[in-house]
Structure formats: C-alpha cells, structure tokens
Write a protein that holds these residues in place. Structure first.
Motif, short mmCIF file in Angstrom:
data_model
loop_
_atom_site.label_atom_id
_atom_site.label_comp_id
_atom_site.label_asym_id
_atom_site.label_seq_id
_atom_site.Cartn_x
_atom_site.Cartn_y
_atom_site.Cartn_z
N SER A 2 13.44 40.58 60.17
CA SER A 2 12.82 39.32 60.55
C SER A 2 13.13 38.96 62.01
CB SER A 2 13.34 38.20 59.65
OG SER A 2 14.70 37.95 59.93
N HIS A 3 12.43 37.96 62.49
CA HIS A 3 12.68 37.44 63.84
C HIS A 3 14.16 37.06 63.98
CE1 HIS A 3 11.75 34.06 66.98
NE2 HIS A 3 12.26 35.12 67.56
N ALA A 4 14.69 36.36 62.99
CA ALA A 4 16.09 35.92 63.03
C ALA A 4 17.05 37.11 63.07
CB ALA A 4 16.39 35.04 61.83
N ALA A 5 16.78 38.11 62.25
CA ALA A 5 17.65 39.29 62.22
C ALA A 5 17.58 40.05 63.53
CB ALA A 5 17.26 40.19 61.05
N ARG A 121 20.75 30.68 60.08
CA ARG A 121 21.26 30.30 58.76
C ARG A 121 20.59 31.19 57.73
NH1 ARG A 121 18.21 24.67 57.13
NH2 ARG A 121 16.16 25.60 56.97
N GLN A 122 21.13 31.17 56.53
CA GLN A 122 20.54 31.96 55.44
C GLN A 122 19.73 31.03 54.55
OE1 GLN A 122 23.46 34.28 53.38
NE2 GLN A 122 23.58 35.74 55.04
N ASN A 123 18.54 31.50 54.19
CA ASN A 123 17.72 30.71 53.26
C ASN A 123 18.14 30.99 51.83
OD1 ASN A 123 16.58 33.20 52.60
ND2 ASN A 123 14.71 32.86 53.77
N GLU A 124 17.40 30.44 50.88
CA GLU A 124 17.75 30.58 49.46
C GLU A 124 17.76 32.03 48.99
OE1 GLU A 124 14.90 28.53 50.32
OE2 GLU A 124 16.34 26.93 50.72
N GLN A 125 16.96 32.88 49.63
CA GLN A 125 16.91 34.29 49.25
C GLN A 125 17.98 35.11 49.97
OE1 GLN A 125 14.03 32.63 50.39
NE2 GLN A 125 13.39 32.18 48.30
N GLY A 126 18.81 34.45 50.78
CA GLY A 126 19.87 35.15 51.48
C GLY A 126 19.43 35.82 52.77
N LEU A 131 16.89 28.39 63.05
CA LEU A 131 16.78 26.94 63.06
C LEU A 131 17.01 26.50 64.50
CD1 LEU A 131 16.68 24.18 61.53
CD2 LEU A 131 19.16 24.35 61.41
N LEU A 132 16.07 25.74 65.05
CA LEU A 132 16.22 25.23 66.41
C LEU A 132 16.82 23.84 66.34
CD1 LEU A 132 12.88 26.45 68.02
CD2 LEU A 132 15.15 27.47 68.21
N ASP A 133 18.01 23.70 66.87
CA ASP A 133 18.74 22.43 66.86
C ASP A 133 18.38 21.66 68.12
OD1 ASP A 133 20.56 20.36 66.79
OD2 ASP A 133 22.31 21.62 67.14
#
Length: 158
Positions: A2-5, A121-126, A131-133
């Motif tokens: 994913s983009h996050a990974a 962060r990790q979503n419900e599926q791990g 997340l942009l703060d």
C-alpha cells in the motif's frame, strides 16, 4: 504493498542510509509521500537514495515514466524536496492529475510546510494506513487568530 507501506519503507530506508539523529525534515516527508504514491515511483526514488539525500536531478534525467502524470508527480516531489528546483509541471497540469494524485500533491504542499505530519497507523485489518495530522496547522491558525485579536485590541486602545 500500500501507499502507507511504501512510504514507511522509503522513510526507513533513507533514514538508515543517512544516519542522522534528527531524522528527515518536512521536505523529505513531502517528497517521499508523493513518490510512495505508486509502486513504480517508489522504486525509481529508492534507486537514487544516498547519504546526501535523494538525487532528483539524476532521477528526472535518467528515468522514463510510463505515464505523463507520473512525471508530473515526480517533478512536484522534486520541487518540494529541493525548494529551488524549477518545477516543469504547471498548475494546469497539476489540476489534471488523476483523482487521488491531485489531492496528494495538495497534501504534500502542507507536509512540506510543516502544516501536516504524516502518521502511520494500522486499520482494523492490521494493514498500515496513512493519517495526515493537521494539528500543527491548527496551532498556527490559533496563534495567528490570537495575534490578530491582540493587535485589534491594541489599536482600539490608541
């Protein structure tokens, strides 16, 4: 991946390579956020990592891009990273990017300015997600509002 990974991988790889105690500044995070947006862009960026940072001029000169929009995104990342590079992408071209990339470029502007911080962060599926703060931006806005009130009060007293 994913983009996050991809973003986490690029940040960790470049941080380890640079071995600087302070980590990466906002310019790095903005550029890596954009370059991690697509697997091909992330792969290209990683090829040009060094202890000195990211060699965007070499990347832009040597790499070919499968789609025009990829070159526009890479050019925007280069400009946000180096501050003084000439951005070949015009506002018109930026406005014509495919749907998620227009928003990502806009977000990267705020990241580069220190107004947004990229958090993972990790979503419900791990799975990792970005997340942009925007709390740094909200703090700046609150200070500006407070300053405006103080100057208005000072002006009223004169």
């Amino acid at each position: 991946m994913s983009h996050a990974a991809r973003y986490a991988h690029l940040v960790n790889t470049l941080s380890a390579l640079r071995r600087r105690g302070n980590g990466l500044d906002c310019s790095y995070h903005a550029a890596l956020y954009l370059m991690a947006s697509h697997p091909d862009l992330a792969e290209k960026a990683e090829r040009y990592f060094s202890v000195d940072g990211i060699d965007f001029p070499k990347l832009m000169r040597k790499e070919s891009f499968d789609y025009d929009w990829m070159k526009v995104v890479a050019d925007a990342a280069h400009n946000l990273f180096s501050w003084n590079s000439k951005c070949a992408a015009t506002p018109f071209e930026l406005s014509r990017l495919p749907a998620p990339y227009t928003q990502m470029v806009c977000d990267a502007l705020f990241i580069a300015n220190g107004d947004y911080q990229v958090q993972l962060r990790q979503n419900e599926q791990g799975e990792a997600e970005i997340l942009l703060d925007d709390s740094p931006l909200r703090r700046k806005e609150a200070i500006a509002l407070q300053f405006e009130r103080l100057t208005a009060e000072a002006g009223a007293e004169l």
